[in-house]
Motif scaffolding. Structure first.
Motif, PDB file in Angstrom:
ATOM      1  N   SER A 111       0.830  -1.212   0.000  1.00 37.43           N
ATOM      2  CA  SER A 111       0.000   0.000   0.000  1.00 37.43           C
ATOM      3  C   SER A 111       0.862   1.258   0.000  1.00 37.43           C
ATOM      4  N   GLY A 112       2.042   1.169   0.610  1.00 35.36           N
ATOM      5  CA  GLY A 112       2.916   2.334   0.714  1.00 35.36           C
ATOM      6  C   GLY A 112       2.345   3.437   1.590  1.00 35.36           C
ATOM      7  N   ILE A 113       1.352   3.112   2.394  1.00 28.15           N
ATOM      8  CA  ILE A 113       0.693   4.125   3.220  1.00 28.15           C
ATOM      9  C   ILE A 113       1.473   4.321   4.521  1.00 28.15           C
ATOM     10  N   ASP A 114       2.153   5.462   4.612  1.00 22.43           N
ATOM     11  CA  ASP A 114       2.840   5.835   5.842  1.00 22.43           C
ATOM     12  C   ASP A 114       1.838   6.491   6.776  1.00 22.43           C
ATOM     13  N   ILE A 115       2.110   6.413   8.068  1.00 20.72           N
ATOM     14  CA  ILE A 115       1.292   7.099   9.056  1.00 20.72           C
ATOM     15  C   ILE A 115       2.176   8.146   9.725  1.00 20.72           C
ATOM     16  N   ASP A 116       1.769   9.397   9.611  1.00 12.85           N
ATOM     17  CA  ASP A 116       2.491  10.482  10.271  1.00 12.85           C
ATOM     18  C   ASP A 116       1.944  10.676  11.675  1.00 12.85           C
ATOM     19  N   ILE A 117       2.852  10.791  12.633  1.00 12.54           N
ATOM     20  CA  ILE A 117       2.481  11.093  14.010  1.00 12.54           C
ATOM     21  C   ILE A 117       3.188  12.383  14.389  1.00 12.54           C
ATOM     22  N   ALA A 118       2.396  13.354  14.806  1.00 12.63           N
ATOM     23  CA  ALA A 118       2.928  14.669  15.159  1.00 12.63           C
ATOM     24  C   ALA A 118       3.109  14.773  16.672  1.00 12.63           C
ATOM     25  N   PRO A 119       4.024  15.615  17.118  1.00 10.55           N
ATOM     26  CA  PRO A 119       4.168  15.850  18.554  1.00 10.55           C
ATOM     27  C   PRO A 119       2.826  16.292  19.147  1.00 10.55           C
ATOM     28  N   GLY A 120       2.461  15.677  20.264  1.00  9.04           N
ATOM     29  CA  GLY A 120       1.221  16.037  20.947  1.00  9.04           C
ATOM     30  C   GLY A 120      -0.020  15.364  20.418  1.00  9.04           C
ATOM     31  N   GLU A 121       0.120  14.563  19.363  1.00  7.61           N
ATOM     32  CA  GLU A 121      -1.056  13.862  18.825  1.00  7.61           C
ATOM     33  C   GLU A 121      -1.514  12.802  19.820  1.00  7.61           C
ATOM     34  N   ARG A 122      -2.814  12.671  19.983  1.00  9.94           N
ATOM     35  CA  ARG A 122      -3.368  11.638  20.860  1.00  9.94           C
ATOM     36  C   ARG A 122      -3.338  10.320  20.088  1.00  9.94           C
ATOM     37  N   ILE A 123      -2.491   9.383  20.528  1.00  9.73           N
ATOM     38  CA  ILE A 123      -2.263   8.172  19.739  1.00  9.73           C
ATOM     39  C   ILE A 123      -2.706   6.881  20.416  1.00  9.73           C
ATOM     40  N   ALA A 124      -3.053   6.938  21.673  1.00 10.21           N
ATOM     41  CA  ALA A 124      -3.496   5.732  22.386  1.00 10.21           C
ATOM     42  C   ALA A 124      -4.369   6.188  23.543  1.00 10.21           C
ATOM     43  N   GLN A 125      -4.940   5.230  24.238  1.00 16.45           N
ATOM     44  CA  GLN A 125      -5.755   5.552  25.407  1.00 16.45           C
ATOM     45  C   GLN A 125      -5.425   4.589  26.534  1.00 16.45           C
ATOM     46  N   MET A 126      -5.632   5.073  27.755  1.00 16.15           N
ATOM     47  CA  MET A 126      -5.345   4.254  28.928  1.00 16.15           C
ATOM     48  C   MET A 126      -6.616   4.155  29.768  1.00 16.15           C
ATOM     49  N   ILE A 127      -6.957   2.915  30.079  1.00 16.91           N
ATOM     50  CA  ILE A 127      -8.155   2.626  30.863  1.00 16.91           C
ATOM     51  C   ILE A 127      -7.734   1.931  32.149  1.00 16.91           C
ATOM     52  N   PHE A 128      -8.440   2.209  33.220  1.00 17.36           N
ATOM     53  CA  PHE A 128      -8.158   1.582  34.510  1.00 17.36           C
ATOM     54  C   PHE A 128      -9.228   0.532  34.767  1.00 17.36           C
ATOM     55  N   ILE A 129      -8.787  -0.658  35.167  1.00 18.00           N
ATOM     56  CA  ILE A 129      -9.681  -1.809  35.263  1.00 18.00           C
ATOM     57  C   ILE A 129      -9.518  -2.482  36.622  1.00 18.00           C
ATOM     58  N   PRO A 130     -10.655  -2.874  37.229  1.00 17.07           N
ATOM     59  CA  PRO A 130     -10.545  -3.633  38.486  1.00 17.07           C
ATOM     60  C   PRO A 130      -9.986  -5.033  38.220  1.00 17.07           C
ATOM     61  N   ILE A 131      -9.254  -5.535  39.161  1.00 16.91           N
ATOM     62  CA  ILE A 131      -8.614  -6.850  39.042  1.00 16.91           C
ATOM     63  C   ILE A 131      -9.130  -7.771  40.142  1.00 16.91           C
ATOM     64  N   ILE A 132      -9.393  -8.998  39.772  1.00 19.30           N
ATOM     65  CA  ILE A 132      -9.738 -10.052  40.725  1.00 19.30           C
ATOM     66  C   ILE A 132      -8.539 -10.987  40.796  1.00 19.30           C
ATOM     67  N   ARG A 133      -8.025 -11.197  41.968  1.00 20.28           N
ATOM     68  CA  ARG A 133      -6.862 -12.065  42.169  1.00 20.28           C
ATOM     69  C   ARG A 133      -7.293 -13.277  42.992  1.00 20.28           C
ATOM     70  N   PRO A 134      -7.770 -14.333  42.323  1.00 21.31           N
ATOM     71  CA  PRO A 134      -8.261 -15.491  43.067  1.00 21.31           C
ATOM     72  C   PRO A 134      -7.123 -16.296  43.685  1.00 21.31           C
ATOM     73  N   ASP A 135      -7.463 -17.039  44.711  1.00 13.84           N
ATOM     74  CA  ASP A 135      -6.553 -18.047  45.249  1.00 13.84           C
ATOM     75  C   ASP A 135      -6.719 -19.282  44.372  1.00 13.84           C
ATOM     76  N   PHE A 136      -5.631 -19.974  44.064  1.00 11.49           N
ATOM     77  CA  PHE A 136      -5.705 -21.148  43.216  1.00 11.49           C
ATOM     78  C   PHE A 136      -5.626 -22.415  44.057  1.00 11.49           C
ATOM     79  N   LYS A 137      -6.419 -23.378  43.670  1.00 10.10           N
ATOM     80  CA  LYS A 137      -6.459 -24.662  44.362  1.00 10.10           C
ATOM     81  C   LYS A 137      -6.150 -25.742  43.322  1.00 10.10           C
ATOM     82  N   ILE A 138      -5.061 -26.465  43.510  1.00 13.14           N
ATOM     83  CA  ILE A 138      -4.692 -27.529  42.579  1.00 13.14           C
ATOM     84  C   ILE A 138      -5.544 -28.748  42.887  1.00 13.14           C
ATOM     85  N   VAL A 139      -6.183 -29.317  41.834  1.00 11.42           N
ATOM     86  CA  VAL A 139      -7.100 -30.447  42.000  1.00 11.42           C
ATOM     87  C   VAL A 139      -6.794 -31.527  40.972  1.00 11.42           C
ATOM     88  N   GLU A 140      -7.210 -32.731  41.270  1.00  7.04           N
ATOM     89  CA  GLU A 140      -7.122 -33.839  40.308  1.00  7.04           C
ATOM     90  C   GLU A 140      -8.268 -33.737  39.309  1.00  7.04           C
TER      91      GLU A 140
END
Length: 158
Positions: A111-140
């Motif tokens: 395609s030859g399509i370059d993407i220009d990124i300028a200083p200060g351009e909004r290029i990504a987003q950050m989201i905050f997510i709750p986490i569940i940290r379960p206890d693990f139980k090894i079973v047969e």
């Protein structure tokens, strides 16, 4: 959950002087936008390896029940082909270094399509997510069975 506090350290003063601190763009936005803290416009060529760009910030979550994720901005991915080199970035609660954004041009080489990124351009987003940290139980054997069981890919005929 609105009383959660996350510290943000500004690593590039252009954020405050020129672009403003990361914020939610609307009242119902799920994520904050991240800026490309670069010195001049760069070209991301199709077929080249992903590049790491600075967001100009670091964060300190310090809460085992929260994580942050770096995600692509949907418009840039759909319209231009700019996506994250690692599809999504996980920021653990104990990481407090610079937030870097892995960018990649998913357009095909022909395609030859370059993407220009300028200083200060909004290029990504950050989201905050709750986490569940379960206890693990090894079973047969698992304590409960269901009809699907171990059936995986294609098990529902799709």
């Amino acid at each position: 959950m609105n009383n959660i506090s996350i510290e943000i350290k500004i690593l590039d003063d252009r954020i405050i002087k020129l672009w403003g601190p990361p914020t939610y763009q609307t009242d119902l936005a799920a994520a904050i936008d991240l800026y490309a803290c670069i010195d001049s416009t760069i070209k991301i060529k199709p077929g080249n390896p992903a590049q790491l760009l600075s967001s100009g910030i670091s964060i300190h979550i310090n809460n085992k029940n929260i994580m942050a994720m770096i995600l692509p901005r949907s418009g840039l991915g759909h319209k231009k082909g700019l996506v994250l080199g690692n599809t999504a970035g996980v920021i653990d609660a104990d990481y407090s270094g610079p937030i870097l954004i892995s960018v990649w041009n998913r357009n095909n080489i022909e395609s030859g399509i370059d993407i220009d990124i300028a200083p200060g351009e909004r290029i990504a987003q950050m989201i905050f997510i709750p986490i569940i940290r379960p206890d693990f139980k090894i079973v047969e054997n698992f304590s409960h069975q269901n009809t699907r069981g171990e059936k995986g890919f294609g098990s529902t005929n799709t």
